[in-house]
Design an enzyme around this catalytic site. Structure first.
Site, PDB file in Angstrom:
ATOM      1  N   ASP A   1      37.183  45.798  35.193  1.00 35.89           N
ATOM      2  CA  ASP A   1      38.405  45.174  35.702  1.00 35.89           C
ATOM      3  C   ASP A   1      38.438  45.299  37.222  1.00 35.89           C
ATOM      4  O   ASP A   1      38.642  46.391  37.753  1.00 35.89           O
ATOM      5  CB  ASP A   1      39.619  45.864  35.085  1.00 35.89           C
ATOM      6  CG  ASP A   1      40.930  45.156  35.411  1.00 35.89           C
ATOM      7  OD1 ASP A   1      40.888  44.106  36.086  1.00 35.89           O
ATOM      8  OD2 ASP A   1      41.992  45.657  35.004  1.00 35.89           O
TER       9      ASP A   1
ATOM     10  N   ASP B   1      38.931  37.309  40.128  1.00 34.46           N
ATOM     11  CA  ASP B   1      39.164  38.327  39.100  1.00 34.46           C
ATOM     12  C   ASP B   1      38.111  38.239  38.001  1.00 34.46           C
ATOM     13  O   ASP B   1      37.801  37.152  37.513  1.00 34.46           O
ATOM     14  CB  ASP B   1      40.566  38.135  38.515  1.00 34.46           C
ATOM     15  CG  ASP B   1      40.901  39.160  37.453  1.00 34.46           C
ATOM     16  OD1 ASP B   1      40.552  40.336  37.638  1.00 34.46           O
ATOM     17  OD2 ASP B   1      41.518  38.789  36.441  1.00 34.46           O
TER      18      ASP B   1
END
Length: 442
Positions: free
Chosen positions: A115, A321
């Site tokens: 992440d 992301d």
């Protein structure tokens, strides 16, 4: 007198040796010059049809976008309701790619979701108050010879958004909440971790024994954000990169750290370009970019660059992301892009709501799609994308759907748009570089 002097000399020598050993232990994790870790897609082990994969990915992606953009835009302030309850700058606790992390001595392997939008590295631990199901056994700190709980006065404990001191041993107890109300709680500890073929000592991680159910097909998360608790910060590498293979393939995707971070000329299909990484003081863990405009087909769309810009209060902006599958644009920009695709694509618009997509066309397996080009214009770089990165075709349903969707406020460059693109995060120089690359050849 001689005995006392000898005792003092031995004591000083012992202290000196301990100091050297301590320094070596703390710096040993930085002695490795490079590292390679192969990632796998979170659904790669499941027997899903392509239609099912699309549904799963769009659902996760949409939920992640909702909570991320609401958090950044202050559209929602959600209290976690936990004992240490404080919401962090992190967001939805799900992602798309998993790495295997060896924890402890002896080392046990655990799958962790990568992440780039959060910092904490954590895995579920015994004794477990509340844990979700995972495919591997829980980490048992009592069986590891290198496990240590960090004191609440440590710098990394202070870097947590919410922590408190243990009542009996002054240890650092953390609470890390995500904007979808998923959370993890436990002890901030240090361990020896094995990544790829390399061993790293004294890596701070959350030994989590109270967790919500929001982290499927993993044992926890591996934060790769810009904060001091992230894996990248702790390893001390100034560069890392990833190259996501096509989501249609069950091939692994390489993640590289340190001196290995260079684009393979034989696998690259175009030249390398670079654009500055933008820092947001309100949300320092995220990797922001300066998106200036968008071209569809041969037309540079009439979208003011201010639409994508980071606001003075920390809102909006454009984030790259790893954990969001789809790409999201601010509503005004999205509506213009959607209209351009509809007007320039010679296919009939279809209802793709069952898959979760907003814009779909009818396309049989024999159709020549003729989808117009998509180019994203960043500061100093233009990303000219292949059709498969922004449209996905499902033969069974006969749908050709755009992987670009509307957000609430912020733009998010998702991992599907990054397929077969070698992406380099140069943290030292604050630059993101990229080159179209055949990732499966790396």
């Amino acid at each position: 007198m001689k005995t006392k002097n000898l005792h003092n000399i031995l004591t000083l020598t012992t202290i000196f040796i301990l100091l050297i050993s301590s320094c070596h232990a703390k710096s040993s994790k930085h002695s490795v010059k490079h590292l390679r870790i192969d990632l796998r897609h979170i659904d790669s082990t499941g027997n899903f049809s392509k239609y099912e994969l699309l549904q799963r990915m769009t659902h996760r992606s949409h939920q992640r976008m909702i909570h991320l953009t609401r958090r950044i835009s202050n559209l929602a302030h959600i209290e976690s309701g936990q004992e240490l309850g404080a919401q962090t700058d992190a967001y939805l606790g799900t992602g798309e790619f998993v790495m295997d992390v060896g924890v402890g001595t002896p080392s046990l392997s655990f799958p962790g979701i990568i992440d780039t939008g959060s910092d904490l590295v954590w895995t579920q631990c015994k004794p477990c108050v509340r844990c979700f199901n995972q495919s591997t056994e829980l980490f048992d700190p009592s069986k590891s010879s290198t496990y240590k709980q960090l004191p609440c006065k440590s710098d990394l404990c202070k870097a947590l958004p919410a922590s408190q001191c243990g009542k009996t041993n002054n240890s650092c107890q953390y609470a890390y909440g995500y904007a979808d109300l998923s959370f993890t709680q436990g002890n901030l500890s240090s361990e020896t971790m094995t990544l790829g073929s390399q061993e790293f000592k004294n890596i701070a991680f959350g030994c989590a024994n109270n967790n919500s159910d929001g982290f499927p097909q993993s044992s926890g998360l591996v934060g790769l954000g810009r904060g001091p608790l992230s894996l990248t910060s702790q390893l001390g590498f100034k560069k890392f990169s990833h190259c996501f293979a096509s989501l249609d393939l069950k091939k692994k995707s390489p993640m590289l750290f340190g001196s290995l971070v260079s684009i393979n000329a034989s696998a690259a299909t175009a030249s390398t370009q670079s654009t500055p990484l933008v820092q947001n003081k309100e949300f320092p863990s995220f990797y922001y970019l300066s998106l200036l405009g968008i071209t569809v087909g041969t037309t540079k769309l009439n979208i003011p660059s201010s639409t994508f810009a980071l606001k003075s209060d920390g809102g909006s902006g454009t984030i790259i992301d790893s954990g969001t599958t789809l790409t999201y644009l601010q509503p005004k920009a999205y509506n213009i892009v959607r209209k351009a695709f509809v007007s320039q694509t010679k296919l009939h618009v279809a209802d793709g709501s069952t898959t979760g997509f907003d814009l779909c066309f009818k396309a049989t397996s024999n159709t020549t799609f003729g989808v117009p080009k998509l180019i994203l214009h960043f500061q100093g770089a233009d990303l000219d994308l292949p059709e498969s990165n922004y449209f996905i075709h499902d033969k069974d349903s006969g749908l050709l759907c755009s992987t670009i969707m509307p957000s609430f406020d912020s733009a998010i460059i998702g991992n599907m748009l990054q397929q077969n693109i070698f992406v380099i995060y140069d943290i030292a120089k604050n630059i993101l570089s990229f080159a179209p690359t055949q990732c499966e050849k790396l």
